[in-house]
Structure formats: C-alpha cells, structure tokens
Design a protein around this motif. Structure first.
Motif, PDB file in Angstrom:
ATOM      1  N   TYR A 147       0.832  -1.196   0.000  1.00  0.00           N
ATOM      2  CA  TYR A 147       0.000   0.000   0.000  1.00  0.00           C
ATOM      3  C   TYR A 147       0.869   1.249   0.000  1.00  0.00           C
ATOM      4  N   GLY A 148       0.453   2.238  -0.792  1.00  0.00           N
ATOM      5  CA  GLY A 148       1.159   3.513  -0.829  1.00  0.00           C
ATOM      6  C   GLY A 148       0.466   4.540   0.037  1.00  0.00           C
ATOM      7  N   GLU A 149       0.946   5.775  -0.068  1.00  0.00           N
ATOM      8  CA  GLU A 149       0.357   6.861   0.705  1.00  0.00           C
ATOM      9  C   GLU A 149      -1.074   7.168   0.245  1.00  0.00           C
ATOM     10  N   ASN A 150      -1.424   6.698  -0.947  1.00  0.00           N
ATOM     11  CA  ASN A 150      -2.774   6.972  -1.445  1.00  0.00           C
ATOM     12  C   ASN A 150      -3.755   5.867  -1.068  1.00  0.00           C
ATOM     13  N   ASP A 151      -3.375   4.994  -0.121  1.00  0.00           N
ATOM     14  CA  ASP A 151      -4.254   3.920   0.356  1.00  0.00           C
ATOM     15  C   ASP A 151      -4.672   2.966  -0.748  1.00  0.00           C
ATOM     16  N   ALA A 152      -3.901   2.916  -1.814  1.00  0.00           N
ATOM     17  CA  ALA A 152      -4.155   1.951  -2.879  1.00  0.00           C
ATOM     18  C   ALA A 152      -2.967   1.001  -2.944  1.00  0.00           C
ATOM     19  N   TYR A 153      -3.208  -0.197  -3.433  1.00  0.00           N
ATOM     20  CA  TYR A 153      -2.125  -1.179  -3.412  1.00  0.00           C
ATOM     21  C   TYR A 153      -1.744  -1.630  -4.820  1.00  0.00           C
ATOM     22  N   VAL A 154      -0.508  -2.062  -4.899  1.00  0.00           N
ATOM     23  CA  VAL A 154      -0.013  -2.809  -6.043  1.00  0.00           C
ATOM     24  C   VAL A 154       0.456  -4.140  -5.498  1.00  0.00           C
ATOM     25  N   ASP A 155       0.022  -5.228  -6.089  1.00  0.00           N
ATOM     26  CA  ASP A 155       0.401  -6.523  -5.551  1.00  0.00           C
ATOM     27  C   ASP A 155       1.588  -7.079  -6.310  1.00  0.00           C
ATOM     28  N   ILE A 156       2.352  -7.896  -5.621  1.00  0.00           N
ATOM     29  CA  ILE A 156       3.509  -8.554  -6.230  1.00  0.00           C
ATOM     30  C   ILE A 156       3.539  -9.974  -5.698  1.00  0.00           C
ATOM     31  N   ALA A 157       3.762 -10.924  -6.604  1.00  0.00           N
ATOM     32  CA  ALA A 157       3.737 -12.332  -6.221  1.00  0.00           C
ATOM     33  C   ALA A 157       5.149 -12.865  -6.080  1.00  0.00           C
ATOM     34  N   GLU A 158       5.277 -13.880  -5.277  1.00  0.00           N
ATOM     35  CA  GLU A 158       6.558 -14.577  -5.126  1.00  0.00           C
ATOM     36  C   GLU A 158       6.295 -16.054  -5.366  1.00  0.00           C
ATOM     37  N   PHE A 159       7.065 -16.630  -6.266  1.00  0.00           N
ATOM     38  CA  PHE A 159       6.896 -18.036  -6.626  1.00  0.00           C
ATOM     39  C   PHE A 159       7.991 -18.850  -5.940  1.00  0.00           C
ATOM     40  N   THR A 160       7.605 -19.977  -5.368  1.00  0.00           N
ATOM     41  CA  THR A 160       8.571 -20.867  -4.733  1.00  0.00           C
ATOM     42  C   THR A 160       8.503 -22.221  -5.407  1.00  0.00           C
ATOM     43  N   ILE A 161       9.643 -22.708  -5.826  1.00  0.00           N
ATOM     44  CA  ILE A 161       9.728 -24.030  -6.445  1.00  0.00           C
ATOM     45  C   ILE A 161      10.660 -24.868  -5.588  1.00  0.00           C
ATOM     46  N   ARG A 162      10.126 -25.935  -5.042  1.00  0.00           N
ATOM     47  CA  ARG A 162      10.950 -26.905  -4.318  1.00  0.00           C
ATOM     48  C   ARG A 162      11.175 -28.083  -5.259  1.00  0.00           C
ATOM     49  N   GLY A 163      12.414 -28.200  -5.710  1.00  0.00           N
ATOM     50  CA  GLY A 163      12.696 -29.216  -6.709  1.00  0.00           C
ATOM     51  C   GLY A 163      13.665 -30.256  -6.205  1.00  0.00           C
ATOM     52  N   GLN A 164      13.757 -31.306  -6.966  1.00  0.00           N
ATOM     53  CA  GLN A 164      14.677 -32.394  -6.624  1.00  0.00           C
ATOM     54  C   GLN A 164      15.193 -33.058  -7.887  1.00  0.00           C
TER      55      GLN A 164
ATOM     56  N   ARG B  36      10.533 -13.756  -8.142  1.00  0.00           N
ATOM     57  CA  ARG B  36       9.567 -12.682  -7.966  1.00  0.00           C
ATOM     58  C   ARG B  36       8.780 -12.563  -9.267  1.00  0.00           C
ATOM     59  N   GLU B  37       7.491 -12.294  -9.135  1.00  0.00           N
ATOM     60  CA  GLU B  37       6.663 -12.144 -10.332  1.00  0.00           C
ATOM     61  C   GLU B  37       7.255 -11.064 -11.242  1.00  0.00           C
ATOM     62  N   ALA B  38       7.318 -11.343 -12.525  1.00  0.00           N
ATOM     63  CA  ALA B  38       7.853 -10.367 -13.487  1.00  0.00           C
ATOM     64  C   ALA B  38       6.782  -9.335 -13.779  1.00  0.00           C
ATOM     65  N   LYS B  39       6.523  -8.526 -12.774  1.00  0.00           N
ATOM     66  CA  LYS B  39       5.495  -7.484 -12.919  1.00  0.00           C
ATOM     67  C   LYS B  39       6.206  -6.149 -12.967  1.00  0.00           C
ATOM     68  N   PHE B  40       5.875  -5.358 -13.953  1.00  0.00           N
ATOM     69  CA  PHE B  40       6.511  -4.061 -14.134  1.00  0.00           C
ATOM     70  C   PHE B  40       5.430  -2.990 -14.256  1.00  0.00           C
ATOM     71  N   PRO B  41       5.782  -1.753 -13.931  1.00  0.00           N
ATOM     72  CA  PRO B  41       4.776  -0.691 -14.050  1.00  0.00           C
ATOM     73  C   PRO B  41       4.302  -0.543 -15.491  1.00  0.00           C
ATOM     74  N   ASP B  42       3.059  -0.129 -15.632  1.00  0.00           N
ATOM     75  CA  ASP B  42       2.497   0.082 -16.960  1.00  0.00           C
ATOM     76  C   ASP B  42       2.913   1.428 -17.547  1.00  0.00           C
ATOM     77  N   THR B  43       3.511   2.278 -16.722  1.00  0.00           N
ATOM     78  CA  THR B  43       3.849   3.622 -17.170  1.00  0.00           C
ATOM     79  C   THR B  43       5.306   3.903 -16.853  1.00  0.00           C
ATOM     80  N   LYS B  44       6.000   4.475 -17.798  1.00  0.00           N
ATOM     81  CA  LYS B  44       7.408   4.819 -17.609  1.00  0.00           C
ATOM     82  C   LYS B  44       7.641   6.257 -18.051  1.00  0.00           C
ATOM     83  N   LEU B  45       8.530   6.918 -17.328  1.00  0.00           N
ATOM     84  CA  LEU B  45       8.897   8.285 -17.680  1.00  0.00           C
ATOM     85  C   LEU B  45      10.020   8.251 -18.711  1.00  0.00           C
TER      86      LEU B  45
END
Lengths: 275, 309
Positions: free
Chosen positions: B59-76, B175-184
């Motif tokens: 959550y930011g100062e504007n009380d709105a959130y951006v979510d980000i996912a984390e993937f875990t792979i337990r392999g063998q 980490r989820e490959a999520k990037f902002p939709d807007t760039k300067l």
C-alpha cells in the motif's frame, strides 16, 4: 455445520474462499497520545478449481477488456455473520503442495480505519489521502530595535540603573497561511481530470491543459473562496474566509500511481471561525 | 505479468505417467505438458518439483495497493531421472551421481545469474515477456488463467538438506515479473522510478503592510511560470573498459541543447499496446544532475525544466 465461505470484493473484482477457518483480532496501539485501533482477519480456506483463483483481486492481470486496473483499493469482506467495509487485503498464500480439486489458501486482511471518522479530506472534490493540515494562528510580529546608548530603567532618573536593552515594537497580525497536503490516486498513468486547474483556482476559462504552458491556465485573478467551500471537512472552527491558493505543487510518481499534492492557502488574519 | 492459475494444473494420475525417454527406468516423467489440461511430473530443467506462490499487497500513501507475487519451487534431482535422460552413464557410482545432479543445479544457478545480469529491453511492451532477458519462464504446467506462460525474476536458489547421492533438493524463489504500466521518458531515455514534480504557476504579489490594520494589501503583479522537475534512475552496469553505459551517454548528450521533451510510455490497459503521451515538449532545462552510486550500480538523474509564459 459446514465451514463457511468468505468473500472479498474491491474495485478489481472478487475472490471467495471456501471451507474457511477464521481468526479475528482487535489491536490497540498506544503511541503516547492516542490509541489507534485496527482489526486483523485471518482466513484459512480453499479455492476450488472450478472457481476463479487469485486473479480476482490482483492488479494488472488478465487481458483485453478483462484486464484490471493498475491500483487496488480497500474493499468489502463478507463474513458469515457480518460485512466489513474498507478492509485492506494484505497477503494471500498458496503453500507448496499438490493441487488437486481444491487448493489450500491463507489470506490476511486488516482494517486500520475502523469507525466512522474521516480519514481523508477533499479539495474542491479532489480526495486527498493521508492528509496533513498546518493550522495558522494569529501572529503579530515582534521587532526589537537595539540601542546605541544605555537608557534609564523606568523613570527613576538613577544613572546607576541604566541598562542596555532594546525597544520592542509589536506589529499588526500578518496574513495567515493554511497548508494542506495529501495524496491522490492516479489510475492508469493519467492524472485526474482538471487536476491542475482545480489546484491553481484562478478565474477565467482554461485552455487545453498543458503542464508547462502558462497560457493554458485561466487568465484571471486568483479565485477567493471560504475554506469550508474548498475543504468541507474543515467546517467549524477552521472555516476561514477569503482564502486563495498562493502556492501549489504536485509530485507525481508515474510508476506507483500516486501523486502528492501540497497547497498553501493564504487568507486574512482572523480568529477561529464561528461553528 | 501474471501469477499461476491452478485451473491450468490437473491432477497427475499414476496410470498416465510414463518413463522418461520411454526407456525402462525407475524414473517417471512428463506426460503432455503443452496442452490443457496440463499434467507433468518432471521437467528437464527443474527436475521434480512442488510449487507455491504468495501475493503481497503493498500500500502507498494513497491507500491503494499494487500486488507482487513470489513463486517458490521446491525441486529435486534424482540419479534415476538423470540416468534416464542420458546425463548419467554409471548410476552405480555415487560420485558420478553426485556430479550429474550438481551439474543440473549449477545449470539452474547459471540461468538465474544470467537473468540477473541482463539489461532491460528497449521497449516497455517487451517488459516481462519472452523478449525480456531478465525473466525466467516457469516450468509446465504453470501458466496463467489465459493459458500463457508465467515469468519470474530470480530472487534466490539454495540447496535443501538432502541425502546424497540419493537426491539433490533445492529451493528456488522467483519474484513475479510485474513491471509498471507507465514509464517516464526524457529525451527518448526511459527512466526507472520516474517522478514529475510540478510547481504550478503561483501569483506574484506585492504585499504592503498597513500601520493601522491587521493583514496586508495584496496586489497581483503577475503569475510565475510553471516549473517542472523530472527525476529517475538508470542501472549503472558499464562494460569493462568503460565508465558509462550507452543509456547514460545517450541521456547526457540528449541534454546538450538545453531542451528536453518529456513523455510517458504507457501500456494501454485493454489492448496492451504501447502509447506515447507527450507531457511537455521543448522545455528549457536547468541544472541537470547525474549521481552514480557505483556500489549499488544505479544512476540517479534530476533535471529542472522552466515552463513558458
């Protein structure tokens, strides 16, 4: 009795957890002045393969017309016995496991704005989150004039009690400045409509809005207004009259979708307004 | 930019599993990993694995959130699977088994390392897609709700307690490959963490205090011109023998004329097409600054722009 379902809905969509175990707690945090209350809700439930998964309340997901907005807002949490509004989703976890017909899910929510107090203010309809207000008070400036020679103290005429000091003058009260700041939500990479014209508050007709062309701003004098008209939440003691916008600044983070707004409103010196 | 939708994953039925490479082997392997409903038991790169994901709302100062996912792979990795894949010639040798499984883990580590050193694509539309060298595609059958591949940015990989040489277990986090939709974009240089600060035109007042009354007489003389300040970051990863990157040089040389164009590159939320919004063009620049933090490998850029009256 079957374990209940719990549903969370916000501006992006909804997600419903099935066969839930719930934990609910109330917290009071004392910071030396105030006690701030918050409520936390934990859900241990399941999602069925036949239903929508996580994506219901996530930003930037989906494709085409299903694609959600880039910002999520607090929403409504429907519990078996009540409905909570203004709840913030904190985290959803699908632990490492084998996914069959149902997937175990853990979710946590927090409501840090309980009650019906106002947590935002608005400036001519522009909602400001996490607002700050600097309240002016009548202030008459003091000017001390230091003397080059000692003068007598009082009217004793006793040269033994001469002192070096200053002649103090107190002026009239100067103009007051009310400073207001907060954050606005910027959705999908575009500032809210007419944000800049709303902040400068000038008489006249605006041109095509351009950030740097002075000619695009209204050409008239500053608009004079009662503060209670601009900020209805300040009705009452802080409803000062005859204010205008002296300074305005917008700091826009284009990636996070948040714009910080800071305003300085100038008004004549006056006492607290009548309620 | 998506998370794994478990509707894409189907229950693995033992009767439908098949030996890896069709040979008589103790190692059972993939079924059909490319078609829905996808089922798989084994991946050539990741080995046998379990998957989990966690989404955190920031959550930011504007009380709105951006979510980000984390993937875990337990392999063998197992000797039987390596032998069935032709990467282990002598499964009776503990040393050979360990080397074969270690080689697989090192290949994963090298894939993670290569992704972490890659530079961002030129176009925002390629961020988080198969054209972005910074991301790694998750193994089948992990796909999003539309059936598209899911990509992640490597965060960590570590070996779990294992009983060598019977198996080599690891835990990988992406980490989820999520990037902002807007760039300067300043003079065609795209910046990260871009901010635009605007000092709106304010009244220039002549203030006269009065001896006989409180307050002051204010006379409006004019309005100040709007002033903007652009800030952003660029990664600082110069090649050997150089002190600046191409992007940094392009940014510096673009400001030699004392003029800047500021735009936003924005991905349309519906069509996902790249749009260019011109915020202001031909603005006179003042005091451009570039500060390089060598250890953090980041360059901070700031420039002021004066509006037009």
């Amino acid at each position: 009795m079957a374990l209940p379902n719990v549903k969370f809905t916000n501006n992006l969509g909804s997600i419903e957890f099935q066969r839930c175990l719930l934990s609910i707690g109330d917290n009071w945090e004392w910071d030396g002045t105030n006690t701030k209350r918050s409520k936390t809700i934990g859900v241990e439930g399941h999602l069925a393969q036949a239903d929508d998964g996580f994506e219901g309340v996530l930003t930037q997901t989906g494709s085409g017309t299903d694609r959600t907005a880039n910002l999520g807002l607090p929403g409504t949490l429907t519990l078996p016995w009540t409905t909570l509004h203004g709840v913030k989703l904190q985290q959803i976890t699908m632990p490492e496991s084998t996914w069959i017909q149902m997937v175990p899910v853990q979710a946590t929510f927090v409501d840090d704005t309980p009650g019906d107090k106002a947590y935002t203010i608005s400036f001519f309809g522009l909602e400001l989150h996490n607002p700050r207000i600097r309240v002016p008070m009548l202030d008459a400036p003091v000017r001390d004039t230091y003397l080059q020679m000692q003068i007598e103290q009082g009217s004793s005429g006793n040269i033994a009690t001469l002192r070096s000091g200053a002649i103090r003058q107190r002026g009239n009260c100067g103009v007051m400045q009310v400073e207001v700041s907060g954050h606005v939500v910027v959705e999908n990479g575009q500032l809210p409509d007419n944000l800049l014209f709303k902040l400068v508050q000038r008489l006249g007709t605006p041109g095509v809005e351009s950030l740097v062309e002075d000619a695009s701003y209204p050409n008239g004098y500053p608009n004079i207004f009662p503060i209670a008209t601009a900020i209805p939440e300040l009705k009452g003691e802080l409803a000062f009259e005859s204010a205008f916008v002296e300074k305005a600044r917008v700091s826009w983070n284009v990636e996070t979708g948040s714009a910080a707004v800071a305003l300085t409103l100038c008004c004549p010196p006056q006492k607290l307004a009548e309620v | 930019m998506a998370i794994v939708d478990f509707k894409q994953v189907r229950q693995v039925e033992p009767s439908k599993a098949s030996p890896i490479n069709g040979s008589v082997s103790r190692a059972m392997g993939p079924l059909d990993g490319s078609l829905a409903p996808r089922q798989t038991l084994y991946d050539a790169t990741w080995g046998y694995f379990l998957f989990g994901q966690q989404v955190t709302c920031v959550y930011g100062e504007n009380d709105a959130y951006v979510d980000i996912a984390e993937f875990t792979i337990r392999g063998q990795f197992t000797p039987a699977a390596e032998h069935a894949s032709g990467r282990l010639s002598d499964p009776s040798s503990d040393q050979a088994c360990l080397l074969a499984m270690t080689a697989r883990l090192e290949a994963l580590e090298q894939m993670f390392d290569a992704a972490s050193l890659a530079t961002a694509p030129e176009s925002l539309a390629d961020y988080g897609t198969e054209s972005d060298p910074r991301v790694i595609r998750l193994p089948e059958p992990l796909r999003d709700k539309d059936g598209n591949p899911v990509y992640g940015i490597p965060t960590s990989i570590s070996v779990e307690p294992s009983t060598f040489p019977n198996g080599l277990a690891y835990r990988a986090v992406l980490r989820e490959a999520k990037f902002p939709d807007t760039k300067l974009v300043v003079n065609d240089s795209m910046l990260d963490a871009g901010t635009i600060s605007i000092n709106l035109p304010s009244p220039i007042l002549a203030k006269t205090e009065m001896v006989w009354a409180n307050g002051a007489a204010l006379m409006l003389k004019n309005y100040s011109v709007p002033e903007v300040t652009c800030q952003g970051l660029l990664p600082h990863l110069p090649s050997s023998g150089r002190s600046l990157t191409d992007r940094e040089i392009r940014l510096i040389e673009g400001l030699y004329g004392g003029v800047m164009d500021v735009k936003l590159h924005r991905l349309d939320p519906v069509t996902r097409q790249l749009k260019e919004d011109v915020i202001f063009a031909g603005v006179a620049t003042q005091e451009p600054e570039m500060n390089i933090n060598v250890k953090e490998q980041v360059m901070e850029f700031t420039v002021r722009g004066m509006g037009r009256s």
